[in-house]
Design a protein around this motif. Structure first.
Motif: not given
Length: 500
Positions: A67-72, A102-109, A138-142
């Protein structure tokens, strides 16, 4: 119909729904759909790219996903999907590109499911070299602009390794609203988009980066669409059909003012497609009358201009018209006829010299170069590259300036009407093989015939583009001539309507 909505509308719809759902429920819906697609790709590795290592279909258990994980929230979707994959026995490594953001809840999951988190570039690149699948979160729709430098080594490593890539909602680096690609961007094998399509997934250049697009319903109601794409049923519902009381005049008569001593073939091609376009009769006016009637004896011809041709319900003017006083007179006579007019090719450059004169029953069919000339005629500077990179915006701009409907040809054909609140239509049937001499003449004749049969300019343009692309595909994969496309229009028509 396939619909696409702007980021603003998607965000508003998500916020409205989240107020009615338990916290995190919407993200879990997205993650479930994303994970399901990843599992399908892993299970069918050979057909989705894993065959690069000589494997056939493989088991999901023990597969490697990075997974290449950005913020949000985009990164959160990837992390929660990764947790679902890890629970199925997939070895999941998340490369964190946003550090503490990084999304905290997602990381914990993900950690709780047995996945691995890393911010170390060397470790991340090593995992990419062994991966069976990469998830672009990496980057969302915004996001705006190209990928940041910190993401480039990972994206390039995935490209070199030939690893299939699943983009979360939209490939990173693609503008969700316009399809523009302002720098480096992810090229996805599959894009899993949530709730609705995004305009950038349906129009080039963004569509070229999206791969196969899969829509996951998450329950949002984003309201009016910004972009729509016709499908078979929509086209079938718009195509004209004769009734028992129909005669050739009631079905509509289309006039073709095209061709010249230098370009008689443009007239023959436009007439050929008009005959297959739904109108009851075709009148031709111009210097290629002998060539036209030799190829199509059913056509009514005159060597004079549109005024001498007799009554029609729509005019097509411009293909192969050349330049000079006679060509200018031909355009003026067609525009003065009081019926819908399609202007193409040389006619567009003549029109651009006249400047913008708003007229609702006008359909312009420029390619990017001709669009530049039309913009210049209305006092707007642009380059061909700018038009090709932002098709929706420039099609809308020309439609606004000229107060008409614009069919902007290209790798994605875009049809925009004069009402800025109405959705733009993009054509899903095009093929690169249509980039051939005379192809535009065929499209013009077909669209003009549909205008004469009574379709509104937006419908005539979008239905013609759909059948035009379908006809090229009907001929078969490989080189195709404009004459072959024209000849294949009846088969494409029958394919859409289901007629035997």
């Amino acid at each position: 119909m396939r619909y696409a909505h702007t980021v603003e509308r998607v965000r508003a719809a998500e916020e409205s729904l989240m107020r009615r759902l338990p916290e995190g429920a919407l993200m879990q819906r997205a993650a479930a759909g994303l994970a399901a697609t990843c599992l399908q790709l892993l299970a069918g590795g050979a057909e989705r790219g894993a065959g690069r290592r000589g494997r056939g279909s493989r088991r999901v258990y023990g597969s490697r996903v990075v997974l290449l994980v950005g913020s949000g929230d985009n990164g959160g979707d990837a992390l929660f999907a990764g947790a679902r994959l890890a629970a199925r026995g997939v070895r999941v490594t998340a490369v964190l590109l946003a550090g503490e953001r990084t999304h905290a809840a997602g990381s914990a999951a993900l950690l709780g499911a047995g996945g691995v988190l890393t911010q170390d570039q060397a470790a991340g690149l090593a995992q990419l070299g062994r991966a069976d699948l990469v998830v672009d979160g990496i980057v969302g729709i915004g996001g705006r602009g190209g990928l940041r430098d910190s993401a480039l080594p990972y994206v390039r490593a995935a490209e070199r390794a030939g690893v299939p890539v699943v983009a979360v909602d939209l490939p990173s680096g693609v503008d969700a609203d316009t399809g523009e690609v302002a720098g480096a961007a992810v090229r996805a094998t599959v894009t899993v988009t949530f709730g609705t399509h995004k305009p950038g997934l349906l129009v080039d250049p963004g569509a070229q980066y999206a791969g196969v697009v899969r829509l996951v319903e998450i329950g949002i109601e984003p309201g009016p669409a910004a972009v729509e794409a016709l499908q078979h049923a929509d086209v079938a519902g718009l195509l004209p059909r004769p009734t028992a009381e129909s005669d050739k005049y009631r079905r509509g008569v289309v006039g073709i003012a095209a061709g010249s001593d230098r370009y008689p073939g443009a007239a023959v091609l436009a007439v050929s497609s008009a005959l297959h376009g739904g109108a009851g009769a075709v009148r031709y006016a111009g210097p290629a009358a002998a060539e036209v009637v030799r190829a199509h004896p059913e056509v009514l011809v005159t060597q004079g201009g549109p005024k001498a041709a007799g009554r029609v319900q729509a005019w097509v003017v411009g293909p192969g018209l050349s330049d000079g006083p006679e060509a200018e007179r031909t355009l003026e006579e067609a525009l003065a006829a009081g019926v819908p007019v399609l202007v193409d090719a040389d006619g567009l450059r003549l029109l651009a010299r006249r400047g913008a004169a708003p007229r609702a029953e006008l359909l312009l069919t420029p390619h990017a170069g001709e669009a530049v000339a039309l913009l210049a005629g209305a006092g707007v500077e642009a380059t061909r590259e700018q038009v090709e990179g932002a098709r929706i915006g420039y099609a809308r701009r020309i439609a606004e300036l000229y107060g008409c409907t614009v069919l902007l040809k290209g790798s994605t054909t875009v049809v925009a009407g004069p009402d800025p609140a109405a959705p733009v239509r993009v054509n899903p049937t095009g093929t690169p093989w249509l980039a051939t001499a005379g192809s535009g003449d065929v499209l013009s004749g077909l669209a003009g015939s549909l205008l004469a049969a009574g379709l509104a300019p937006v419908d005539a343009g979008s239905v013609a583009a759909y059948l035009h692309g379908l006809a090229a595909r009907t001929v078969g994969e490989g080189p195709v001539t404009a004459a072959e496309v024209a000849a294949a229009l009846p088969a494409a028509w029958r394919g859409v309507t289901g007629a035997a």
